[in-house]
Design a protein around this motif. Sequence first.
Motif, PDB file in Angstrom:
ATOM      1  N   GLU A  94       0.826  -1.212   0.000  1.00  0.00           N
ATOM      2  CA  GLU A  94       0.000   0.000   0.000  1.00  0.00           C
ATOM      3  C   GLU A  94       0.858   1.260   0.000  1.00  0.00           C
ATOM      4  O   GLU A  94       0.346   2.363  -0.205  1.00  0.00           O
ATOM      5  N   THR A 107      -4.086  -1.751  -0.638  1.00  0.00           N
ATOM      6  CA  THR A 107      -4.168  -2.409   0.664  1.00  0.00           C
ATOM      7  C   THR A 107      -4.725  -3.821   0.490  1.00  0.00           C
ATOM      8  O   THR A 107      -5.819  -4.001  -0.037  1.00  0.00           O
ATOM      9  N   ARG A 114      -6.241  -7.331   1.974  1.00  0.00           N
ATOM     10  CA  ARG A 114      -7.015  -7.755   3.130  1.00  0.00           C
ATOM     11  C   ARG A 114      -7.547  -9.167   2.861  1.00  0.00           C
ATOM     12  O   ARG A 114      -7.883  -9.507   1.710  1.00  0.00           O
ATOM     13  N   ARG A 147       4.804   0.108  11.593  1.00  0.00           N
ATOM     14  CA  ARG A 147       4.308   1.486  11.548  1.00  0.00           C
ATOM     15  C   ARG A 147       4.491   2.088  12.937  1.00  0.00           C
ATOM     16  O   ARG A 147       4.658   1.362  13.920  1.00  0.00           O
ATOM     17  N   ASN A 201       2.705  -3.765  11.135  1.00  0.00           N
ATOM     18  CA  ASN A 201       1.729  -3.071  10.300  1.00  0.00           C
ATOM     19  C   ASN A 201       0.696  -4.071   9.780  1.00  0.00           C
ATOM     20  O   ASN A 201       0.708  -4.470   8.612  1.00  0.00           O
ATOM     21  N   GLY A 228      -2.854  -3.808  10.634  1.00  0.00           N
ATOM     22  CA  GLY A 228      -4.207  -3.328  10.903  1.00  0.00           C
ATOM     23  C   GLY A 228      -5.192  -3.478   9.764  1.00  0.00           C
ATOM     24  O   GLY A 228      -6.363  -3.765   9.983  1.00  0.00           O
ATOM     25  N   GLY A 229      -4.737  -3.298   8.528  1.00  0.00           N
ATOM     26  CA  GLY A 229      -5.678  -3.333   7.413  1.00  0.00           C
ATOM     27  C   GLY A 229      -5.871  -4.691   6.788  1.00  0.00           C
ATOM     28  O   GLY A 229      -6.610  -4.841   5.802  1.00  0.00           O
ATOM     29  N   LEU A 230      -5.238  -5.729   7.331  1.00  0.00           N
ATOM     30  CA  LEU A 230      -5.246  -7.041   6.690  1.00  0.00           C
ATOM     31  C   LEU A 230      -6.482  -7.877   6.992  1.00  0.00           C
ATOM     32  O   LEU A 230      -6.683  -8.911   6.353  1.00  0.00           O
ATOM     33  N   ASP A 231      -7.291  -7.457   7.958  1.00  0.00           N
ATOM     34  CA  ASP A 231      -8.456  -8.246   8.387  1.00  0.00           C
ATOM     35  C   ASP A 231      -8.037  -9.686   8.669  1.00  0.00           C
ATOM     36  O   ASP A 231      -8.523 -10.644   8.044  1.00  0.00           O
TER      37      ASP A 231
END
Length: 449
Positions: free
Chosen positions: A35, A113, A115, A141, A267, A269-272
């Motif tokens: 991303e 990103t 996910r 991050r 980092n 958080g956005g990976l579900d």
Amino acid sequence: MTRNFDIVVVGTGVAGTAIAKGCRAAGLDVAIVDELPYGGTCRLRGCDPKKVLRAAAEPVAAMAQLGEVGIFAEPAVPDWRAMMGFKRRFTDPVTPSKETSLADAGIVMLHGTARFVSPDAMAVGDAVLQAGHFVLAAGSRPADLPIEGADLLLHSDGFLDLERLPRRVALVGGGYIAMEFAHLAVRAGAEVTMLQRGVRLLAGFDPDLVDLLVERTHDLPVDVRVGTAVTVVERTADGYRVHADQEGRSLRFDADLVVHAAGRVPNLGGLDLEAGNVAAGKRGVEVDGHLRSATNPRVFAAGDAAASGMPLTPKASHDAEVVVANLTGRAGRRVDYGGMPSVVFSLPPLASVGLQEEEAARRGLRFRVNHAVTGDWFSARRLNEPCSGHKVLVEEGTGSILGAHLVGPHADEVINLFALAIRHGITADRLAETPFAYPTGGADVASMV
């Protein structure tokens, strides 16, 4: 649209790139996604730019120290804008070079990103990627901070890309990022304050040597405050005001820039991860000794994303080798983090490898400790550097080096000799009898063991 691959790699840093290329070289169909601009934290936002900027601070530090004995009358201050221009010579080519290299290898590149949408599929935008295996190597991050006004803080990534260094800089944190930034900024002419919530700085390093470095940092001068919890950051007419609590006492600090230097986290958080049935904790994805997810056998994790070892670039490189082996028919390769050195690139640097004294004692090991403050050794005196010392742990009976901890000139290079010894079982006696070039930092090793 659904696309099928053998391997999907998330992250284009040290671990992710090496894994993608290694798997592709073995004939697997590989996709890689990020991303952020391709290149990863170390090359673009961490190790490399930090070390390049440090190059400008090194002569300033040397001139200040030698100025004390009359060699230089007025130490110079580096041009921050020129420093940034020099840094970009290293960082600007990274992304295009990385993309060309991946394309030449026949790896499919995606930007966006990633996910999980199921345990065997990921989505990137409108594309659904199904694969035999997924590798999470998304790096790290800046950690979230429970501070009112936290959005006013500049992250460490941004500090390494500042066009202008303000006069007053407040650093929130007391780990290696804060220490390195403090030494860099003060040498570039800023007034620096470090605000650390805990009672000690650099908690992962030997406390006796940390004390030497902290004393040296005070002398630069950097205003170091420990046991000082930042509670509020607010904007003022001419900058920022930082409110902090120190043992029930309210403190205020005014600054032109407040920097988040309080550490980084995986980092993820956005990976579900829940949709992918991938378990993770504060340190990253829970993995076994092969770096396979503890809950989804299709998933591997490497580098900062994996809850294994320390978040270091050498660890990421090692992880990549392990993952590639396990994905390309050489199953059974396990991680081995023995002899993995870490360095705080302050001036002078602080370095560590192996066990600390407290951990070795807790394990019930029998060992001797060679500990000395060595500001009077030639290697320190020739630079007029008072901050120099070592602590080396040698096992009784075997002579094995259990741990080595150094501060002072050349510590960042000499630590590699101890890493080699720990990794390959070179005893203290064998190390001491090795003829090193003189006068060099390595020549001090015989007197350390």
